[in-house]
Design a protein around this motif. Structure first.
Motif, PDB file in Angstrom:
ATOM      1  N   GLY A   1       0.835  -1.256  -0.059  1.00  0.00           N
ATOM      2  CA  GLY A   1       0.035  -0.205   0.107  1.00  0.00           C
ATOM      3  C   GLY A   1       0.828   1.203  -0.153  1.00  0.00           C
ATOM      4  N   ARG A   2       1.799   1.148   0.943  1.00  0.00           N
ATOM      5  CA  ARG A   2       2.787   2.446   0.835  1.00  0.00           C
ATOM      6  C   ARG A   2       3.697   2.716  -0.270  1.00  0.00           C
ATOM      7  N   LEU A   3       3.976   1.493  -1.050  1.00  0.00           N
ATOM      8  CA  LEU A   3       4.588   1.583  -2.135  1.00  0.00           C
ATOM      9  C   LEU A   3       3.781   1.993  -3.437  1.00  0.00           C
ATOM     10  N   THR A   4       2.521   1.701  -3.399  1.00  0.00           N
ATOM     11  CA  THR A   4       1.572   2.267  -4.353  1.00  0.00           C
ATOM     12  C   THR A   4       1.186   3.493  -4.508  1.00  0.00           C
ATOM     13  N   LEU A   5       1.074   4.013  -2.901  1.00  0.00           N
ATOM     14  CA  LEU A   5       1.019   5.519  -2.957  1.00  0.00           C
ATOM     15  C   LEU A   5       2.390   6.413  -3.334  1.00  0.00           C
ATOM     16  N   LEU A   6       3.558   5.808  -2.805  1.00  0.00           N
ATOM     17  CA  LEU A   6       4.691   6.458  -3.130  1.00  0.00           C
ATOM     18  C   LEU A   6       4.867   6.732  -4.798  1.00  0.00           C
ATOM     19  N   SER A   7       4.600   5.664  -5.501  1.00  0.00           N
ATOM     20  CA  SER A   7       4.564   5.710  -6.840  1.00  0.00           C
ATOM     21  C   SER A   7       3.530   6.619  -7.605  1.00  0.00           C
ATOM     22  N   LEU A   8       2.313   6.550  -7.236  1.00  0.00           N
ATOM     23  CA  LEU A   8       1.386   7.658  -7.811  1.00  0.00           C
ATOM     24  C   LEU A   8       1.761   8.951  -7.345  1.00  0.00           C
ATOM     25  N   VAL A   9       2.395   9.018  -6.143  1.00  0.00           N
ATOM     26  CA  VAL A   9       2.875  10.466  -5.987  1.00  0.00           C
ATOM     27  C   VAL A   9       4.016  10.861  -6.877  1.00  0.00           C
ATOM     28  N   SER A  10       4.783   9.791  -7.327  1.00  0.00           N
ATOM     29  CA  SER A  10       5.913  10.057  -8.154  1.00  0.00           C
ATOM     30  C   SER A  10       5.397  10.554  -9.386  1.00  0.00           C
ATOM     31  N   ALA A  11       4.517   9.717  -9.954  1.00  0.00           N
ATOM     32  CA  ALA A  11       3.775   9.885 -11.269  1.00  0.00           C
ATOM     33  C   ALA A  11       3.236  11.426 -11.275  1.00  0.00           C
ATOM     34  N   ALA A  12       2.442  11.872  -9.970  1.00  0.00           N
ATOM     35  CA  ALA A  12       1.831  12.924 -10.227  1.00  0.00           C
ATOM     36  C   ALA A  12       2.761  14.110 -10.284  1.00  0.00           C
ATOM     37  N   VAL A  13       3.952  14.275  -9.479  1.00  0.00           N
ATOM     38  CA  VAL A  13       5.070  15.223  -9.452  1.00  0.00           C
ATOM     39  C   VAL A  13       5.742  15.338 -10.815  1.00  0.00           C
ATOM     40  N   LEU A  14       5.879  14.098 -11.269  1.00  0.00           N
ATOM     41  CA  LEU A  14       6.704  14.235 -12.596  1.00  0.00           C
ATOM     42  C   LEU A  14       5.762  14.779 -13.687  1.00  0.00           C
ATOM     43  N   GLY A  15       4.204  14.450 -13.691  1.00  0.00           N
ATOM     44  CA  GLY A  15       3.490  14.916 -14.488  1.00  0.00           C
ATOM     45  C   GLY A  15       3.285  16.260 -14.659  1.00  0.00           C
TER      46      GLY A  15
ATOM     47  N   LEU B   1       7.220  19.669 -27.850  1.00  0.00           N
ATOM     48  CA  LEU B   1       5.913  18.789 -27.409  1.00  0.00           C
ATOM     49  C   LEU B   1       5.019  19.922 -26.855  1.00  0.00           C
ATOM     50  N   THR B   2       3.784  19.852 -27.333  1.00  0.00           N
ATOM     51  CA  THR B   2       2.721  21.054 -27.133  1.00  0.00           C
ATOM     52  C   THR B   2       1.985  20.559 -25.758  1.00  0.00           C
ATOM     53  N   LEU B   3       1.229  21.604 -25.321  1.00  0.00           N
ATOM     54  CA  LEU B   3       0.726  21.418 -23.863  1.00  0.00           C
ATOM     55  C   LEU B   3      -0.305  20.005 -23.919  1.00  0.00           C
ATOM     56  N   SER B   4      -0.854  19.926 -24.946  1.00  0.00           N
ATOM     57  CA  SER B   4      -1.818  18.674 -25.058  1.00  0.00           C
ATOM     58  C   SER B   4      -1.264  17.469 -25.123  1.00  0.00           C
ATOM     59  N   GLU B   5      -0.071  17.377 -25.760  1.00  0.00           N
ATOM     60  CA  GLU B   5       0.656  16.251 -25.978  1.00  0.00           C
ATOM     61  C   GLU B   5       1.271  15.858 -24.537  1.00  0.00           C
ATOM     62  N   LEU B   6       1.873  17.058 -23.717  1.00  0.00           N
ATOM     63  CA  LEU B   6       1.980  16.887 -22.304  1.00  0.00           C
ATOM     64  C   LEU B   6       1.219  16.130 -21.390  1.00  0.00           C
ATOM     65  N   ALA B   7       0.070  16.933 -21.780  1.00  0.00           N
ATOM     66  CA  ALA B   7      -1.247  16.416 -20.681  1.00  0.00           C
ATOM     67  C   ALA B   7      -1.370  14.744 -21.058  1.00  0.00           C
ATOM     68  N   GLY B   8      -1.455  14.602 -22.332  1.00  0.00           N
ATOM     69  CA  GLY B   8      -1.472  13.109 -22.568  1.00  0.00           C
ATOM     70  C   GLY B   8      -0.553  12.305 -21.743  1.00  0.00           C
ATOM     71  N   LEU B   9       0.707  12.722 -21.943  1.00  0.00           N
ATOM     72  CA  LEU B   9       1.887  12.116 -21.229  1.00  0.00           C
ATOM     73  C   LEU B   9       1.593  11.906 -19.831  1.00  0.00           C
ATOM     74  N   ALA B  10       1.139  12.968 -19.169  1.00  0.00           N
ATOM     75  CA  ALA B  10       0.807  13.092 -17.668  1.00  0.00           C
ATOM     76  C   ALA B  10      -0.094  12.114 -17.344  1.00  0.00           C
ATOM     77  N   VAL B  11      -1.280  11.753 -18.136  1.00  0.00           N
ATOM     78  CA  VAL B  11      -2.217  10.713 -17.900  1.00  0.00           C
ATOM     79  C   VAL B  11      -1.383   9.296 -17.900  1.00  0.00           C
ATOM     80  N   LEU B  12      -0.555   9.063 -18.888  1.00  0.00           N
ATOM     81  CA  LEU B  12       0.099   8.145 -19.213  1.00  0.00           C
ATOM     82  C   LEU B  12       0.736   7.691 -17.910  1.00  0.00           C
ATOM     83  N   LEU B  13       1.422   8.570 -17.418  1.00  0.00           N
ATOM     84  CA  LEU B  13       2.419   8.126 -16.322  1.00  0.00           C
ATOM     85  C   LEU B  13       1.464   7.507 -14.989  1.00  0.00           C
ATOM     86  N   PHE B  14       0.353   8.108 -14.754  1.00  0.00           N
ATOM     87  CA  PHE B  14      -0.420   7.493 -13.790  1.00  0.00           C
ATOM     88  C   PHE B  14      -0.809   5.977 -13.882  1.00  0.00           C
ATOM     89  N   GLY B  15      -1.143   5.717 -15.147  1.00  0.00           N
ATOM     90  CA  GLY B  15      -1.318   4.296 -15.406  1.00  0.00           C
ATOM     91  C   GLY B  15       0.055   3.639 -15.403  1.00  0.00           C
TER      92      GLY B  15
END
Length: 457
Positions: A330-344, A365-379
């Motif tokens: 559980g802690r590992l999953t939370l840390l990983s999602l936070v890492s994705a959020a910070v990077l995004g 890269l455009t803002l739209s492309e970067l937004a798609g990349l940010a969503v990708l990172l969460f998955g």
């Protein structure tokens, strides 16, 4: 080789690097060192692009990116055997080979000679990859005026296939930190060697020196494995080895991990070749290269966090303390999602500038492309946690179905992206990134269910 003899050798060996070994079981120290090494690895990857895009003409750099994709395939072509070694050697180290491992059907006992056998196999994989590169250069399919540089860079990248096995074996033996220190020194020197090429030092010389550094690091790491497992010199020469026995003992896991690795490598690298087939415009390929590098950066961070947690997680799991294992996951999953959020978030703020600097203005890269990349990172974060935890327990078969599904979605992202771009008039790169992000989220939902089922008790 008995476990008693190997354990006795292990105890004697620990005294040789006690200063580092004393910090090995501090999870915070271990995580910090691993994350620092991830940073260095990420810097090296970006430094490669930063240097080569400035030293090579754009068309030759495009060929270089395809070489990188093939090299990535070779690096991953240990076919998951390093994961098998880790799972079995970890149970061997914890004394759990005859306990939980046997009950769960997670594989047979570990034998030290198996390490040498797998190293010989990996050497064969590297030679096959070199032959394919050579054929591509000779036939002109890999267009370059510097074939020697391309071959040398492939060999440099291919040394990582041996580094993966060495790292995993050392981790199973509670030598995580020792390898991270060795690798950090090597990577720091390698980054410096890359950058001095911009000052006039021949890039081929830089790459060759980096190969020498990698070989030295591997030699030291393998020496530690040799002492810690009680191996003999004859084991490395495969004297008395019976490949049939090794194959029979590993056959089920080998077949699964080979299929799993081929599927994963194809899924993550297929867009390189698919985009090159769909369009000759270099921008979409550069955009995907940026997506790939950022994805690898997050993957490396989550791998580091997982590797820092695995000593405690595997011990709790094999000892039957499922509640404790669930807490760690559980802690590992939370840390990983936070890492994705910070990077995004960082990408949304500075991704355009980073891509402009990285590609010398040839792709921003455009803002739209970067937004798609940010969503990708969460998955990707959820996908990585599940994958690394399952592999740490030796549960490879559970990973194969979602891996095959992700391969199908990855290929479909390129094909469907091209169709959507023609139908809507939107840029192909944007359509691909959006669909590629959706693919990651879909597979992440599947992995989330798998991970919860594993530690539910």
């Amino acid at each position: 080789m008995t476990q008693k003899r190997a354990t006795g050798s292990f105890a004697k060996a620990r005294g040789l690097w006690a200063p580092i070994g004393n910090l090995e079981h501090d999870p915070c120290v271990l995580a910090l060192f691993k994350l620092a090494n991830v940073g260095l690895a990420m810097l090296w990857g970006f430094a490669v692009t930063f240097v080569f895009v400035r030293l090579l003409p754009v068309e030759e750099f495009r060929a270089f990116l395809l070489l990188v994709a093939l090299a990535n395939f070779t690096v991953s072509a240990d076919f998951g055997f390093s994961g098998i070694i880790y799972a079995r050697l970890r149970r061997f180290r914890l004394g759990a080979t005859e306990a939980r491992g046997a009950v769960d059907g997670e594989g047979a006992a570990f034998r030290p000679q198996d390490v040498a056998m797998l190293f010989a196999f990996m050497g064969l994989v590297v030679l096959v990859g070199a032959a394919l590169i050579g054929a591509g250069l000779a036939s002109g399919h890999i267009g370059t005026q510097r074939p020697g540089l391309f071959i040398a860079f492939y060999l440099l990248t291919a040394t990582n296939i041996f580094g993966i096995l060495t790292k995993r074996a050392l981790a199973a033996l509670d030598h995580n930190l020792l390898w991270d220190v060795i690798d950090a020194v090597r990577r720091s020197l390698s980054i410096a060697l890359l950058l001095v090429a911009l000052l006039g030092v021949p890039i081929l010389l830089s790459v060759c020196v980096q190969i020498a550094l990698a070989v030295l690091a591997l030699g030291f790491g393998l020496g530690v494995v040799h002492v810690s497992t009680g191996m003999r010199g004859s084991d490395w020469l495969l004297r008395g080895a019976r490949p049939g026995e090794v194959a029979s003992g590993y056959m089920r896991d080998m077949g699964t991990t080979m299929a799993l690795t081929l599927s994963d490598v194809a899924a993550y690298n297929a867009p390189y070749f698919g985009i090159a087939a769909v369009t000759h415009d270099p921008r979409p390929l550069l955009v995907f290269d940026f997506v790939f590098k950022i994805s690898r950066a997050l993957t490396s961070v989550i791998r580091a966090l997982t590797e820092a947690a695995l000593p405690r997680l595997t011990a709790a799991y094999h000892e039957g303390r499922i509640a404790r294992a669930r807490q760690i996951v559980g802690r590992l999953t939370l840390l990983s999602l936070v890492s994705a959020a910070v990077l995004g978030l960082g990408l949304l703020l500075a991704g355009s500038m980073l891509s402009r600097v990285l590609f010398a203005g040839k792709a921003v890269l455009t803002l739209s492309e970067l937004a798609g990349l940010a969503v990708l990172l969460f998955g990707l974060a959820m996908l990585c946690v599940s994958t690394y935890v399952h592999m740490g327990f030796g549960r490879f078969a559970a990973l194969l179905p979602p891996s095959l599904a992700f391969l199908a979605l990855s290929v479909l992202s390129v094909v469907a992206g091209a169709w959507v771009a023609r139908a809507t008039g939107e840029p192909f790169a944007l359509c691909f990134v959006a669909l590629y992000a959706v693919s990651h989220v879909v597979i992440a939902l599947r992995h989330g269910r798998m991970l919860w089922g594993l530690v539910r008790g």
